[in-house]
Design a protein around this motif. Sequence first.
Motif, mmCIF file in Angstrom:
data_model
loop_
_atom_site.group_PDB
_atom_site.id
_atom_site.type_symbol
_atom_site.label_atom_id
_atom_site.label_comp_id
_atom_site.label_asym_id
_atom_site.label_seq_id
_atom_site.Cartn_x
_atom_site.Cartn_y
_atom_site.Cartn_z
ATOM 1 N N ARG A 1 64.288 29.522 73.522
ATOM 2 C CA ARG A 1 65.367 29.180 74.325
ATOM 3 C C ARG A 1 65.676 30.393 75.123
ATOM 4 O O ARG A 1 66.031 30.363 76.466
ATOM 5 N N HIS A 2 65.550 31.590 74.724
ATOM 6 C CA HIS A 2 65.861 32.992 75.458
ATOM 7 C C HIS A 2 64.772 32.958 76.423
ATOM 8 O O HIS A 2 65.307 33.241 77.507
ATOM 9 N N GLN B 1 62.932 30.753 77.611
ATOM 10 C CA GLN B 1 63.306 29.769 78.977
ATOM 11 C C GLN B 1 64.328 30.097 79.790
ATOM 12 O O GLN B 1 64.211 29.824 81.208
#
Length: 325
Positions: A230-231, A233
């Motif tokens: 997620r980071h 992204q």
Amino acid sequence: MGRFLASIFDLRREERTLAFLMALYHVLLLVSLYLLKPVRDSLFLSSRGAAELPFVFLLTTAVVVPVAYFHTRASRRTSVGPLIDGVSIALVLSLVGLWGLLSVEGEWVTYLLYAWVSIYGLVVTSQFWLMANALFTASQSKRIFTLLSAGAIVGAILGGEVTGLLVDGLGMASENLLLGAGGVLLGATALARGIRRYDRQKERLGPADGEDAAEVKEAAGALPIIRESRHVQLIVGILTIMVVVTTMVDYQFKTVAAQAFPSEGGLTTFMGHFYGRVSVIALLVQMIVAPRLMRVVGIGGALSLLPSMLALGAVGMILMPGLVA
């Protein structure tokens, strides 16, 4: 002088020579690029006009993506030395070919030049960092890459100012700067060969240990990393927004510049001086302002500076359109 710079960048004795040679290599690559960017802008704007910039932006995007993909694949299958030498020679030959094509009448030539200079910037930057990653370990990069980045800014300054000197001071035709850029790239390629030869003598070429080798191998799988993190992204999302915003700003700037400097030579000179002097500001910000700003307001506050300045510039364009804004 060498010891003074080494103390600023926290370089160890055994790293200094290689680090400074790589910084010089980066300077030469960026000098060649910033000889080309003003020519690209001035020839396109003077012949096609700012109204056609969106079309050439789309063309550039369509061409850059496959070139970046194939260059990445080649970097995985070919050792760094032959890849850098082969691609660099191909770039030099392409610049000579473009110089010859500029005598041909047709709008497609200026479109091709604009897209190719964008590809050139992407490729030489990628090749530099491929070589840097092969020469330095992860622990060394934390000390050395600041110097290498500063070398890029110095190259942009020199390239922009030399462009203005050659076109405005010596009366050189804008298109002949392509040959100058090719000559500088040839010199940079010879320097790169010398750097690799020096490094082989020191027995330091390639990842120094198993940990670094694993890092290089893992970096090859970019898409799985993006999907799983997620980071990462969010970082990709920030970069995407940044590209959109800078493209819009670039369009505004070049439209206003074309109106202010209707002649090709005047526009080339202005673009060269602009790129060079903005790079002077960038160097001062990187070396003086940014470290102090991060100590005072933290990384988040420092990162908010650029969008804040862009917002002020956008408001300025609304209230007082022109080059000042």
